[in-house]
Design an enzyme around this catalytic site. Structure first.
Site, PDB file in Angstrom:
ATOM      1  N   CYS A   1      14.238 -10.099  -7.811  1.00  9.63           N
ATOM      2  CA  CYS A   1      13.218  -9.102  -7.128  1.00  9.63           C
ATOM      3  C   CYS A   1      13.642  -9.091  -5.793  1.00  9.63           C
ATOM      4  O   CYS A   1      13.124  -9.905  -4.909  1.00  9.63           O
ATOM      5  CB  CYS A   1      11.993  -9.741  -7.342  1.00  9.63           C
ATOM      6  SG  CYS A   1      11.206 -10.252  -8.903  1.00  9.63           S
TER       7      CYS A   1
ATOM      8  N   ALA B   1      14.396  -6.920  -3.066  1.00  9.95           N
ATOM      9  CA  ALA B   1      14.022  -6.044  -1.864  1.00  9.95           C
ATOM     10  C   ALA B   1      12.940  -6.916  -0.924  1.00  9.95           C
ATOM     11  O   ALA B   1      11.970  -7.859  -1.609  1.00  9.95           O
ATOM     12  CB  ALA B   1      13.078  -4.961  -2.366  1.00  9.95           C
TER      13      ALA B   1
ATOM     14  N   GLY C   1      16.036  -7.442   0.679  1.00 10.74           N
ATOM     15  CA  GLY C   1      17.321  -7.857   0.650  1.00 10.74           C
ATOM     16  C   GLY C   1      17.654  -8.903   1.529  1.00 10.74           C
ATOM     17  O   GLY C   1      18.998  -9.350   1.487  1.00 10.74           O
TER      18      GLY C   1
ATOM     19  N   CYS D   1       5.194 -16.278  -1.954  1.00  8.73           N
ATOM     20  CA  CYS D   1       4.598 -16.315  -0.779  1.00  8.73           C
ATOM     21  C   CYS D   1       3.133 -16.576  -0.765  1.00  8.73           C
ATOM     22  O   CYS D   1       2.327 -15.642   0.080  1.00  8.73           O
ATOM     23  CB  CYS D   1       5.045 -15.017   0.366  1.00  8.73           C
ATOM     24  SG  CYS D   1       4.725 -13.583  -0.384  1.00  8.73           S
TER      25      CYS D   1
END
Length: 446
Positions: free
Chosen positions: A241, A243, A245, A374
């Site tokens: 996953c 992005a 980046g 997160c």
């Protein structure tokens, strides 16, 4: 834990500012109140990750120190490194005497939304799209009070001062764009910095974003996460996953841009943006692809370099990072009660389990898998780890080092010795002055 958050979080008064002791008592008297208070506060330390393929840490440190000296003089905050993460630089908060704690009633006002407001408290300036409203006759170079609109009711482009009990003072800034530049051309929206912040209530230096190809503004736990993955030169590594980046580029830098880093994301627009940032890395290939379908179970195993695009055969990768989609309830500061609905919150563990079901067979025997989020909810953190260990007996939980966060939370049926191997960044324990984050590291048995 979702039920508790949904029950009490919306009742929290003015999440845009630190909760007072009296406010906490209105919310709840149990252990949830410290979590809510912590989510409302701004992390004080700013962290950059230096691209050591292009720039030395000392050179980037000098750049930051010169910028701080130009703005704050002899009272510039300290810039320093942490052991075990040599590519990272930390910036201390400002001396309290440089933090403007109250609005000046003589100044005009500018309104921003809660998302922009959170970025300002972390040290950003205000870009043109972030300005909701500006009082008429506000001139260039004029100092203004900056407020966040917590309930989202300020009309974009308003010319009069916005009055609301749900706006919160963030700091003062210097105007670089006037009203006509911001609001008078809907066909070609303004770009660039509209207001340069001079001081904020958070005490974080207002430097804007010094990110470049040489260094990147990035949260401490995100940097630690890739260090826990511990990628090695010559390996095949999958970022499921990927992005935007940032972790992908960190992986490439740690392997000296030698080996193969495959970055997947299911959003074409996010991959396009990511490719612009990753174009200088020869080891990275990025694909628009849904990682919950990344496994081609019937395909034979392929030697190194023979697979070119997803889906991939079993045992294709030496290391895999699942930085999973999550509720984001570790992001700080939280300036408004924009919590997702229960149905949306409960959907994340399902996605996270589906990613695991693809990742485990894609990992070669003896390989390393790191799972991170997160957020701070047990359902998306410790509960996923407990489920994975039960579902995949070939996975063995190993210590998530280097360790800068605390241990995982104890759960019924989940041994304390296992929770100590996890790494959780939250309101208690080591390095509480970060965003909320969770890291688990697995080794796949031979």
């Amino acid at each position: 834990m979702y039920d508790h958050i949904l029950m009490f979080y919306p009742k929290t008064p003015l999440l845009g500012k630190p909760l007072l002791e009296a406010d906490i008592l209105k919310v709840n008297s149990d252990a949830l109140a410290p979590l809510l208070e912590w989510l409302c506060l701004t992390p004080k330390v700013t962290t950059y990750r230096v691209n050591t393929l292009r720039c030395s840490v000392d050179a980037f440190r000098k750049k930051i120190e010169e910028k701080l000296a130009a703005r704050y003089g002899v009272k510039s905050p300290r810039v320093y490194c942490l052991p075990n993460i040599p590519e990272m630089l930390c910036i201390d908060p400002l001396d309290s005497r440089l933090t403007k704690a109250h609005a000046d009633s003589k100044l005009k006002e500018i309104m921003v939304d809660s998302s922009c407001g959170a970025a300002l408290l972390r040290g950003a300036h205000i870009y043109a799209p972030g300005v909701l409203a500006m009082e008429c006759n506000t001139e260039r170079e004029e100092l203004v009070n900056v407020y966040a609109d917590l309930d989202g009711k300020c009309k974009r482009g308003a010319v009069k001062r916005y009055e609301s009990p749900h706006k919160v003072f963030l700091g003062t800034g210097k105007v670089l764009m006037q009203r006509y530049q911001l609001f008078n051309n809907a066909d070609k929206p303004a770009t660039g910095v509209a207001v340069e912040m001079q001081s904020t209530v958070s005490g974080v230096p207002s430097l804007g974003d010094l990110s470049s190809e040489d260094g990147l503004l990035q949260n401490l736990p995100s940097i630690v996460c890739v260090r826990v993955l511990d990628p090695q030169p010559g390996e095949r590594i999958l970022d499921m996953c990927a992005a935007p980046g940032n972790k992908t580029s960190h992986i490439a830098e740690l392997i000296g841009d030698g080996g193969s880093v495959v970055a997947l994301d299911n959003s074409a627009s996010r991959v396009r943006s990511m490719l612009l940032k990753l174009k200088h890395y020869k080891s990275i290939t990025a694909h628009v692809f849904d990682s919950t379908k990344a496994l081609a179970p019937e395909a034979p195993s392929a030697p190194f370099g023979e697979f070119t695009a997803p889906p991939f055969p079993c045992a294709s990768f030496d290391r895999i990072l699942i930085d999973a989609p999550c509720s984001g309830l570790g992001n700080r500061p939280q300036l408004s009660c924009s919590i997702k609905q229960a149905k949306v919150l409960s959907s994340y563990p399902n996605i996270q389990r589906r990613l695991f079901e693809q990742a485990v067979p894609l990992l070669r025997p003896g390989g390393i898998l790191v799972y991170s989020t997160c957020t701070v909810t047990e359902d998306e953190c410790e509960c996923i780890v407990a489920w994975a260990l039960k579902k995949f007996p070939e996975l063995h939980l190993t210590d998530a080092t280097p360790r800068w966060g605390g241990s995982g939370l104890p759960l019924p049926g989940f041994a304390t010795c296992k929770s100590r191997l996890l790494q959780r960044f939250g309101p208690t324990g080591a390095n509480a002055d970060t965003v909320g984050f969770f890291i688990a590291k697995f080794h796949k048995k031979l």
